[in-house]
Scaffold this motif. Sequence first.
Motif, mmCIF file in Angstrom:
data_model
loop_
_atom_site.group_PDB
_atom_site.id
_atom_site.type_symbol
_atom_site.label_atom_id
_atom_site.label_comp_id
_atom_site.label_asym_id
_atom_site.label_seq_id
_atom_site.Cartn_x
_atom_site.Cartn_y
_atom_site.Cartn_z
ATOM 1 N N GLN A 55 0.828 -1.204 0.000
ATOM 2 C CA GLN A 55 0.000 0.000 0.000
ATOM 3 C C GLN A 55 0.863 1.255 0.000
ATOM 4 O OE1 GLN A 55 -2.368 -0.035 3.520
ATOM 5 N NE2 GLN A 55 -0.704 -0.754 4.804
ATOM 6 N N ARG A 56 0.224 2.368 -0.259
ATOM 7 C CA ARG A 56 0.866 3.672 -0.169
ATOM 8 C C ARG A 56 0.306 4.401 1.039
ATOM 9 N NH1 ARG A 56 0.239 6.393 -5.940
ATOM 10 N NH2 ARG A 56 -1.897 6.216 -5.235
ATOM 11 N N ILE A 57 1.202 4.865 1.916
ATOM 12 C CA ILE A 57 0.795 5.578 3.117
ATOM 13 C C ILE A 57 1.171 7.042 2.951
ATOM 14 C CG2 ILE A 57 1.130 5.780 5.607
ATOM 15 C CD1 ILE A 57 1.887 2.849 5.649
ATOM 16 N N GLU A 58 0.254 7.942 3.303
ATOM 17 C CA GLU A 58 0.546 9.371 3.258
ATOM 18 C C GLU A 58 1.010 9.828 4.637
ATOM 19 O OE1 GLU A 58 -2.880 11.364 1.761
ATOM 20 O OE2 GLU A 58 -2.465 10.744 -0.289
ATOM 21 N N ILE A 59 2.202 10.438 4.687
ATOM 22 C CA ILE A 59 2.817 10.849 5.942
ATOM 23 C C ILE A 59 3.148 12.331 5.866
ATOM 24 C CG2 ILE A 59 4.788 10.492 7.478
ATOM 25 C CD1 ILE A 59 5.072 7.718 6.238
ATOM 26 N N PRO A 60 2.822 13.121 6.911
ATOM 27 C CA PRO A 60 3.277 14.526 6.918
ATOM 28 C C PRO A 60 4.776 14.578 7.173
ATOM 29 C CG PRO A 60 2.021 14.044 8.903
ATOM 30 C CD PRO A 60 1.959 12.836 8.046
ATOM 31 N N ARG A 61 5.505 15.214 6.284
ATOM 32 C CA ARG A 61 6.952 15.295 6.372
ATOM 33 C C ARG A 61 7.353 16.473 7.254
ATOM 34 N NH1 ARG A 61 10.940 15.119 1.173
ATOM 35 N NH2 ARG A 61 12.741 14.410 2.326
ATOM 36 N N LEU A 62 8.494 16.343 7.927
ATOM 37 C CA LEU A 62 8.991 17.419 8.783
ATOM 38 C C LEU A 62 9.443 18.605 7.938
ATOM 39 C CD1 LEU A 62 11.092 15.369 11.349
ATOM 40 C CD2 LEU A 62 8.885 16.410 11.728
ATOM 41 N N ILE A 63 9.196 19.804 8.434
ATOM 42 C CA ILE A 63 9.607 21.033 7.766
ATOM 43 C C ILE A 63 10.280 21.918 8.807
ATOM 44 C CG2 ILE A 63 7.412 22.217 8.127
ATOM 45 C CD1 ILE A 63 7.804 23.438 5.322
ATOM 46 N N ASP A 64 11.225 22.712 8.369
ATOM 47 C CA ASP A 64 11.961 23.579 9.288
ATOM 48 C C ASP A 64 11.009 24.578 9.948
ATOM 49 O OD1 ASP A 64 14.003 26.140 9.738
ATOM 50 O OD2 ASP A 64 14.907 24.170 10.028
ATOM 51 N N ILE A 65 11.276 24.851 11.204
ATOM 52 C CA ILE A 65 10.391 25.717 11.995
ATOM 53 C C ILE A 65 10.359 27.147 11.463
ATOM 54 C CG2 ILE A 65 12.043 26.441 13.738
ATOM 55 C CD1 ILE A 65 9.806 25.800 15.778
ATOM 56 N N SER A 66 11.405 27.551 10.741
ATOM 57 C CA SER A 66 11.434 28.907 10.200
ATOM 58 C C SER A 66 10.495 29.075 9.003
ATOM 59 C CB SER A 66 12.855 29.274 9.776
ATOM 60 O OG SER A 66 13.278 28.450 8.704
ATOM 61 N N ASN A 67 9.974 27.977 8.482
ATOM 62 C CA ASN A 67 9.077 28.030 7.336
ATOM 63 C C ASN A 67 7.604 28.009 7.719
ATOM 64 O OD1 ASN A 67 11.231 28.117 5.558
ATOM 65 N ND2 ASN A 67 11.388 25.899 5.493
ATOM 66 N N VAL A 68 7.311 28.109 9.020
ATOM 67 C CA VAL A 68 5.931 28.215 9.477
ATOM 68 C C VAL A 68 5.819 29.398 10.431
ATOM 69 C CG1 VAL A 68 5.428 25.750 9.274
ATOM 70 C CG2 VAL A 68 6.271 26.633 11.424
ATOM 71 N N THR A 69 4.618 29.963 10.523
ATOM 72 C CA THR A 69 4.361 31.041 11.466
ATOM 73 C C THR A 69 3.096 30.717 12.258
ATOM 74 O OG1 THR A 69 4.115 33.423 11.754
ATOM 75 C CG2 THR A 69 3.040 32.468 9.859
ATOM 76 N N PHE A 70 3.086 31.122 13.492
ATOM 77 C CA PHE A 70 1.959 30.870 14.387
ATOM 78 C C PHE A 70 0.761 31.711 13.978
ATOM 79 C CE2 PHE A 70 -0.348 31.977 18.303
ATOM 80 C CZ PHE A 70 -0.704 30.706 18.722
#
Length: 103
Positions: A55-70
């Motif tokens: 099967q194919r599983i969809e996984i959220p990949r890690l991203i650097d914290i500087s590329n997201v904002t609260f």
Amino acid sequence: MKLKKGDKVKMLSGKDRGKTGKIVKIDIEKRKVAVEGLNIIKKHVRPRKQGEKGQRIEIPRLIDISNVTFVCPKCSSGTRIGYKLADNEGQKQRVCKKCKQAI
């Protein structure tokens, strides 16, 4: 690290730029976060037992914290996080830098 698991964040870069989601996982040493429903990769898994299908599983990949904002729940805009001391207690409290409200 000012972000916590369950915080709503907005992506600043990548293929999902501009979309929002909740933080699912945080890696403190690498300073990376995984956001629910964003930056998804497909992992192919082989069958392990006889008769089982691959099967194919969809996984959220890690991203650097500087590329997201609260995203502040009060003013609903992307903002930075500050700290202030609580009035009656000696504990730190997270505050929105734009609207100055406690988070």
